[in-house]
Each structure stands twice: as structure tokens, then as C-alpha cells.
Design a protein around this motif. Sequence first.
Motif, short mmCIF file in Angstrom:
data_model
loop_
_atom_site.label_atom_id
_atom_site.label_comp_id
_atom_site.label_asym_id
_atom_site.label_seq_id
_atom_site.Cartn_x
_atom_site.Cartn_y
_atom_site.Cartn_z
N GLY A 1 0.79 -1.22 0.00
CA GLY A 1 0.00 0.00 0.00
C GLY A 1 0.82 1.27 0.00
O GLY A 1 0.30 2.34 0.21
N HIS A 2 2.13 1.18 -0.22
CA HIS A 2 2.99 2.36 -0.18
C HIS A 2 3.15 3.01 -1.53
O HIS A 2 3.91 3.95 -1.67
CB HIS A 2 4.37 2.01 0.39
N GLY A 3 2.46 2.51 -2.54
CA GLY A 3 2.48 3.17 -3.83
C GLY A 3 3.64 2.83 -4.73
O GLY A 3 3.82 3.45 -5.76
N ASN A 4 4.45 1.85 -4.35
CA ASN A 4 5.53 1.44 -5.25
C ASN A 4 4.92 0.63 -6.39
O ASN A 4 4.07 -0.22 -6.15
CB ASN A 4 6.55 0.61 -4.49
N PRO A 5 5.31 0.88 -7.62
CA PRO A 5 4.67 0.23 -8.76
C PRO A 5 4.67 -1.30 -8.65
O PRO A 5 5.68 -1.90 -8.34
CB PRO A 5 5.50 0.69 -9.95
N ASN A 6 3.53 -1.85 -8.95
CA ASN A 6 3.36 -3.30 -8.97
C ASN A 6 3.00 -3.73 -10.38
O ASN A 6 2.19 -4.62 -10.58
CB ASN A 6 2.27 -3.71 -7.98
N TYR A 7 3.56 -3.04 -11.35
CA TYR A 7 3.34 -3.32 -12.77
C TYR A 7 4.54 -2.79 -13.54
O TYR A 7 5.37 -2.08 -12.99
CB TYR A 7 2.05 -2.67 -13.27
N ASP A 8 4.62 -3.16 -14.81
CA ASP A 8 5.67 -2.61 -15.66
C ASP A 8 5.10 -2.43 -17.06
O ASP A 8 4.07 -3.00 -17.41
CB ASP A 8 6.88 -3.53 -15.70
N VAL A 9 5.79 -1.61 -17.84
CA VAL A 9 5.37 -1.32 -19.21
C VAL A 9 6.53 -1.68 -20.13
O VAL A 9 7.65 -1.22 -19.92
CB VAL A 9 5.02 0.17 -19.38
#
Length: 189
Positions: free
Chosen positions: A144-152
Motif C-alpha cells: 500500500g505504499h504506492g511502489n509500482p506493482n506493474y511494468d510497461v
Amino acid sequence: MLSTEHLKVPISWASQQQLLAYYEYEQVAEENIWILPPDSTPFRMVASPFHERSPMFSPDGRWLAYVPNESGQNEVYLQPYPGSGSRLLISTDGGVEPTWSHDGRELYYRHEDQMMAVRLDERDGGPGAPRALFAGPYVVGTAGHGNPNYDVGPNGRFLMLQNAATPVAPRLHVVLNWFEELRAKVREP
């Protein structure tokens, strides 16, 4: 190697400049963004009595996107690096998990269950209006700290984790001529 009594969370690497951006828990209600240059002493890039998280360098290292909560909600901001110039508000109604396109012309972020994109003007880096790309029940970033959990990817495709708690519609897969395909595989050396 960094060592202090505070927890540090490394997030972004600017390869051309060999800079590491991280945030550090300095007090219970305060996280600040730090930059670690090569063979030098780390310095605070963004500091306030609020939470600043998710620092993400642009591919060319000229911009740093990050997420403070000073307005009462998380928002995505963009700041020139190294710090000369004022910061720009990117999100308009909250946002987390900023990530850059590979060419650095778009900044992506999440707003609730939507993936948002903001196009940047090539001449001055100024942001366009945020637009929704798609929505879905995807897993939110680290704790929940907003670090990306996806990539492009370089082709603009998103890799995201679907929330396992979301029911998936049953699918029926029909495979035709499977016996011939099996025979062909058995014959292969």
C-alpha cells in the motif's frame, strides 16, 4: 553502502547518471526522497513533514516523478532533476505508482482501479491532461505504499497482476487435431 537507523526503500535507477532514488522513513509520519550519486554522499531531493514516496526517474534522468500526500491524498508530481525548476502536478484527483514509458514521453500512474497516462510535451516537458487507459481489478503496489506493482514494455504493453480474489469467468478451451500435434512432437528428435 548506506547505513543509518532509518529504513530505506530503493525504487528507481537512472542508468545514464548512475543515480539511485529511494525514500527513507525518517519519522513515524514522514518519508523523504533521497538521491544517491555514484561515489558521493546521498542528499535529500524532496523533504517535507509529509510522506513522499515512489520516486521514478525518467528514462533520460531529467525528471523525477514522485507521490506526496500533502494535499490529504496521494498525488503524482513531476520535478526537474537536478531540482532546478518548480514541480508540476500530474494527477488531478489522486494517484499512485508512477512509471515512465520507455521513450519518456508518457508518465503512467494508477488512480483507484484505473491506469492513467499523461503525455509530456517534448519541448518543455509540460504535462497534458490525464487520460484513462483501462481499468481492472489489479493488485496494488507494495504494502500500500504506492511502489509500482506493474511494468510497461518497450511496445507499450502493460504487465500487471490480477487480483486473485476477483472471480474469473469460466473458459472453455477447444483444441482441434490434438492427436496429430502429439504425434508430430513424438517424432521430433
